[in-house]
Write an enzyme that holds these catalytic residues in place. Structure first.
Site, PDB file in Angstrom:
ATOM      1  N   GLU A  82      31.522  16.775  34.051  1.00 18.05           N
ATOM      2  CA  GLU A  82      32.429  15.894  33.309  1.00 18.05           C
ATOM      3  C   GLU A  82      33.891  16.246  33.599  1.00 18.05           C
ATOM      4  O   GLU A  82      34.748  15.368  33.708  1.00 18.05           O
ATOM      5  CB  GLU A  82      32.181  16.022  31.797  1.00 18.05           C
ATOM      6  N   THR A 116      37.935   6.757  32.087  1.00 19.03           N
ATOM      7  CA  THR A 116      37.930   7.723  30.971  1.00 19.03           C
ATOM      8  C   THR A 116      39.187   8.593  30.988  1.00 19.03           C
ATOM      9  O   THR A 116      39.791   8.859  29.945  1.00 19.03           O
ATOM     10  CB  THR A 116      36.677   8.621  31.064  1.00 19.03           C
TER      11      THR A 116
HETATM   12  N1  HSE Z   1      34.228  11.620  24.120  1.00 17.48           N
HETATM   13  C1  HSE Z   1      34.592  11.078  25.388  1.00 17.48           C
HETATM   14  C2  HSE Z   1      35.811  10.193  25.212  1.00 17.48           C
HETATM   15  C3  HSE Z   1      33.440  10.281  25.943  1.00 17.48           C
HETATM   16  O1  HSE Z   1      35.800   9.387  24.290  1.00 17.48           O
HETATM   17  O2  HSE Z   1      36.763  10.305  25.986  1.00 17.48           O
HETATM   18  C4  HSE Z   1      33.750   9.603  27.232  1.00 17.48           C
HETATM   19  O3  HSE Z   1      33.376  10.377  28.305  1.00 17.48           O
END
Ligand code: HSE
Length: 333
Positions: free
Chosen positions: A154, A207
């Site tokens: 991630e 993201t």
């Molecule tokens: N918790 C993360 C966000 C999830 O909202 O950025 C997305 O990868």
């Protein structure tokens, strides 16, 4: 993160030297998409769904090092270079941690879900890769041991190693990340009849950027509202109280900002609630949106209505309907 990896190095048993992992052995693994945040639980709550998801085919070779020989379904967007791809980097780190860094592997990644959708696309790939190597090596230790390596994936994908996608992709079901330092992940129960309706509008919300627009500081009043809701949601999951789950899924911190990136977000929420949704919100960092419903028919009616609305405003979309997936990754062959 480093500390976690050091601790895990100690706890993972050396994989068997005979048995699995011999040259020529191969495995095909599926890992599911996930809905992270679950509206009020930014970076701490997530659940897995049955579909979509990604597949990894991994073969043991006699040439040390990892090769990514094929990626399909990504429109050429993902790197084949093993030092840049989230799957190979996380698998390599896992191999290093157990003293098998020289192992030869050929990896095929078959993307069966959209990239940048807010449905944990990179997580599904990374978890499929880690589950594949764990299976090939016959490593039957608790999957929690490979979670930090999935979080590394991630970090590469979006600059931050959160676990609210990778943990449910790895364990299945509903997951709470109670703490990151030290890592403390709790599997939560959920009502069996909860359905999830997902609509993915065809707009780009990376993201990395969706994280950059969030406020760094929050005021106490908002914090009180938010932690009341998180506690309410977790209580509702334990109690099987769908009304409590629904009224707890309110986000005063992140959704007011991120909703601006999603076309007609509030209109879609109104439509979903009118059709009987229990709750509605952004999936992960968006642009996908999701609704919980009490049955499959309501979920399908919601996806149909929202997709029709998006078509009317000239935005393409995809949709998925699924119960919560309790199985997590699985070996296909
Ligand atoms: N918790 C993360 C966000 C999830 O909202 O950025 C997305 O990868």
């Amino acid at each position: 993160m480093e500390n976690n990896i050091q601790e895990i190095k100690k706890s993972i048993l050396a994989p068997p030297s005979g048995g699995g992992g011999g040259v020529g052995a191969s495995v095909r693994v599926f890992a599911p998409a996930t809905v992270a945040n679950v509206v009020c639980g930014f970076d701490v709550l997530g659940f897995a769904i049955n579909e979509p998801g990604d597949e990894v085919i991994m073969r043991v070779t006699n040439k040390p090092g990892i090769v990514i020989s094929k990626i399909t379904g990504d429109d050429g967007r993902l790197p084949l270079a093993p030092e840049k791809n989230t799957v190979s980097v996380s698998v390599q780190q896992y191999l290093q941690s157990i003293g098998r860094a020289d192992m030869g592997l050929d990896i095929e990644l078959h993307k069966k879900m959209p990239i940048g959708s807010g449905l944990g696309s990179s997580s599904a790939s990374t978890v499929a890769g880690l589950f594949a190597i764990k299976t090939l090596l016959g490593d039957d230790t608790d999957p929690i041991n490979i979670l930090p390596f999935a979080m590394k994936g991630e970090e590469i994908a979006c600059g931050h190693g959160h676990a609210d996608n990778v943990a449910p992709a790895l364990f299945g079901g509903f997951v709470l990340v109670r703490s990151y330092e030290p890592l403390d992940v709790i599997r939560l129960p959920h009502p069996k009849d909860l359905y999830c309706a997902i609509v993915f509008p065809d707009v780009d919300v990376p993201t990395r950027e969706a994280r950059q627009i969030i406020r760094n500081k929050i005021n106490m009043k908002d914090a009180v509202t938010q932690w009341g809701n998180i506690a309410g949601l977790v209580s509702g999951l334990f109690m099987g109280d769908i009304d409590l789950i629904g009224r707890s899924m309110q986000d005063v911190l992140v959704e007011p900002v991120r909703s601006m990136l999603i076309p007609d977000f509030y209109k879609m929420r109104e439509m979903a609630m009118e059709l009987g949704a229990v709750s509605f919100g952004i999936s992960g960092s968006g642009p996908s949106v999701f609704a919980f419903t009490r049955d499959e028919a309501t979920a399908r009616a919601i996806t149909q209505k929202l997709q029709q609305h998006l078509t009317n405003i000239k935005i393409g979309s995809n949709s998925y309907v699924s119960p919560i997936n309790d199985g997590g990754p699985k070996v296909l062959e």
